[in-house]
Design an enzyme around this catalytic site. Structure first.
Site, PDB file in Angstrom:
ATOM      1  CD  GLU A   1      -3.126   0.814   0.415  1.00  0.00           C
ATOM      2  OE1 GLU A   1      -2.654   1.414  -0.578  1.00  0.00           O
ATOM      3  OE2 GLU A   1      -4.223   1.079   0.909  1.00  0.00           O
ATOM      4  CG  ASP A   2      -1.092   4.741  -1.350  1.00  0.00           C
ATOM      5  OD1 ASP A   2      -1.703   4.077  -0.496  1.00  0.00           O
ATOM      6  OD2 ASP A   2      -1.661   5.520  -2.136  1.00  0.00           O
TER       7      ASP A   2
ATOM      8  CG  ASP B   1      -5.783   8.885   6.160  1.00  0.00           C
ATOM      9  OD1 ASP B   1      -5.439   9.446   7.205  1.00  0.00           O
ATOM     10  OD2 ASP B   1      -6.622   9.379   5.390  1.00  0.00           O
TER      11      ASP B   1
ATOM     12  CG  PHE C   1      -3.926  15.435   0.791  1.00  0.00           C
ATOM     13  CD1 PHE C   1      -4.709  14.283   0.859  1.00  0.00           C
ATOM     14  CD2 PHE C   1      -3.515  15.893  -0.453  1.00  0.00           C
ATOM     15  CE1 PHE C   1      -5.076  13.607  -0.291  1.00  0.00           C
ATOM     16  CE2 PHE C   1      -3.884  15.225  -1.613  1.00  0.00           C
ATOM     17  CZ  PHE C   1      -4.661  14.077  -1.524  1.00  0.00           C
TER      18      PHE C   1
ATOM     19  NE  ARG D   1      -2.669   8.466  -9.672  1.00  0.00           N
ATOM     20  CZ  ARG D   1      -3.370   8.114  -8.601  1.00  0.00           C
ATOM     21  NH1 ARG D   1      -2.757   7.688  -7.525  1.00  0.00           N
ATOM     22  NH2 ARG D   1      -4.689   8.188  -8.599  1.00  0.00           N
TER      23      ARG D   1
HETATM   24  P1  5GP Z   1      -7.417   4.789   4.555  1.00  0.00           P
HETATM   25  O1  5GP Z   1      -8.413   3.732   4.149  1.00  0.00           O
HETATM   26  O2  5GP Z   1      -6.296   4.254   5.414  1.00  0.00           O
HETATM   27  O3  5GP Z   1      -8.091   5.988   5.171  1.00  0.00           O
HETATM   28  O4  5GP Z   1      -6.809   5.389   3.242  1.00  0.00           O
HETATM   29  C1  5GP Z   1      -6.035   4.704   2.392  1.00  0.00           C
HETATM   30  C2  5GP Z   1      -6.005   5.365   1.039  1.00  0.00           C
HETATM   31  O5  5GP Z   1      -6.370   6.751   1.062  1.00  0.00           O
HETATM   32  C3  5GP Z   1      -4.592   5.344   0.541  1.00  0.00           C
HETATM   33  O6  5GP Z   1      -4.327   4.138  -0.130  1.00  0.00           O
HETATM   34  C4  5GP Z   1      -4.531   6.565  -0.367  1.00  0.00           C
HETATM   35  O7  5GP Z   1      -4.962   6.228  -1.664  1.00  0.00           O
HETATM   36  C5  5GP Z   1      -5.514   7.530   0.246  1.00  0.00           C
HETATM   37  N1  5GP Z   1      -4.806   8.522   1.086  1.00  0.00           N
HETATM   38  C6  5GP Z   1      -4.759   8.551   2.432  1.00  0.00           C
HETATM   39  N2  5GP Z   1      -4.010   9.583   2.856  1.00  0.00           N
HETATM   40  C7  5GP Z   1      -3.595  10.227   1.740  1.00  0.00           C
HETATM   41  C8  5GP Z   1      -2.777  11.372   1.531  1.00  0.00           C
HETATM   42  O8  5GP Z   1      -2.258  12.039   2.432  1.00  0.00           O
HETATM   43  N3  5GP Z   1      -2.546  11.704   0.230  1.00  0.00           N
HETATM   44  C9  5GP Z   1      -3.079  11.024  -0.823  1.00  0.00           C
HETATM   45  N4  5GP Z   1      -2.779  11.448  -2.050  1.00  0.00           N
HETATM   46  N5  5GP Z   1      -3.856   9.935  -0.650  1.00  0.00           N
HETATM   47  C10 5GP Z   1      -4.102   9.536   0.629  1.00  0.00           C
END
Ligand code: 5GP
Length: 181
Positions: free
Chosen positions: A104-105, A108, A158, A171
């Site tokens: 995963e990237d 959050d 963010f 990206r």
């Molecule tokens: P979660 O389900 O943990 O809230 O979010 C996961 C996904 O939200 C990540 O895979 C990513 O695509 C997106 N995301 C969460 N935080 C960020 C951020 O700071 N920047 C960006 N560009 N995407 C985020």
């Protein structure tokens, strides 16, 4: 239509290309040590955000790997999680009894990580399941989950670059950056 209301000139570097590339070597070593086996590892790249991270990380693996790709969306065009997970493509081969690493990237809220971890356990029965995230936004967590491996902890801001987008842009940047308010 995407209207881009952010300018790359205002972007501040949070994690440099050099820092990222150095971290990948360490992560790959740690992951291979943990997957202590001669069997192949199925690396699951979670599109679109982890495209750069996953592509660069696997270059450091010495073991045989297979690469698979799934696609999930959670942010839409927002800069805050919408808590609205969309599984766009979860097509995978039979992974029963395999060693699987989800890439995963960023974690959050943790909702995506929770969803994926549960999905793989319930549907795919891997022998071993690992989860690696380049970034870890610990302070934004809504569910109790931690990756097995991560590269960097980041504040609740963010971030974009190195696969992470804002409205589909940025990206391609080789570093992680943010727009100061
Ligand atoms: P979660 O389900 O943990 O809230 O979010 C996961 C996904 O939200 C990540 O895979 C990513 O695509 C997106 N995301 C969460 N935080 C960020 C951020 O700071 N920047 C960006 N560009 N995407 C985020």
């Amino acid at each position: 239509m995407n209207t881009l209301d952010k300018d790359i000139k205002d972007l501040k570097v949070l994690i440099s290309e050099e820092e990222i590339q150095k971290k990948l070597v360490e992560l790959a070593l740690d992951i291979e040590k943990e997957f202590n086996t001669d069997e192949e590892i199925y690396v699951i790249c979670v599109l679109k955000g982890s495209v750069m991270f996953c592509a660069d990380l696997v270059k450091h693996f010495k073991k045989n790997i297979q690469m698979e790709f799934i696609r999930i969306s959670s942010y839409g065009h927002e800069t805050k999680s919408t808590n609205n997970l969309q599984a766009i493509d979860l097509t995978l081969p039979n992974l029963e009894g395999k060693n699987v690493l989800i890439v995963e990237d960023i974690i959050d809220t943790g909702l995506t990580a929770r969803f994926l971890t549960d999905l793989f356990k319930i549907k795919h029965y891997p022998k071993k399941l690992g989860f690696v995230s380049l970034l870890n936004k610990k302070c934004a967590r809504q569910v109790d989950i931690e990756p097995d491996f991560y590269g960097f902890e980041v504040d609740d801001k963010f971030v974009v670059g190195y696969g992470l987008d804002y409205k589909g842009y940025f990206r391609n940047l080789p570093y992680i950056g943010y727009f100061p308010c």
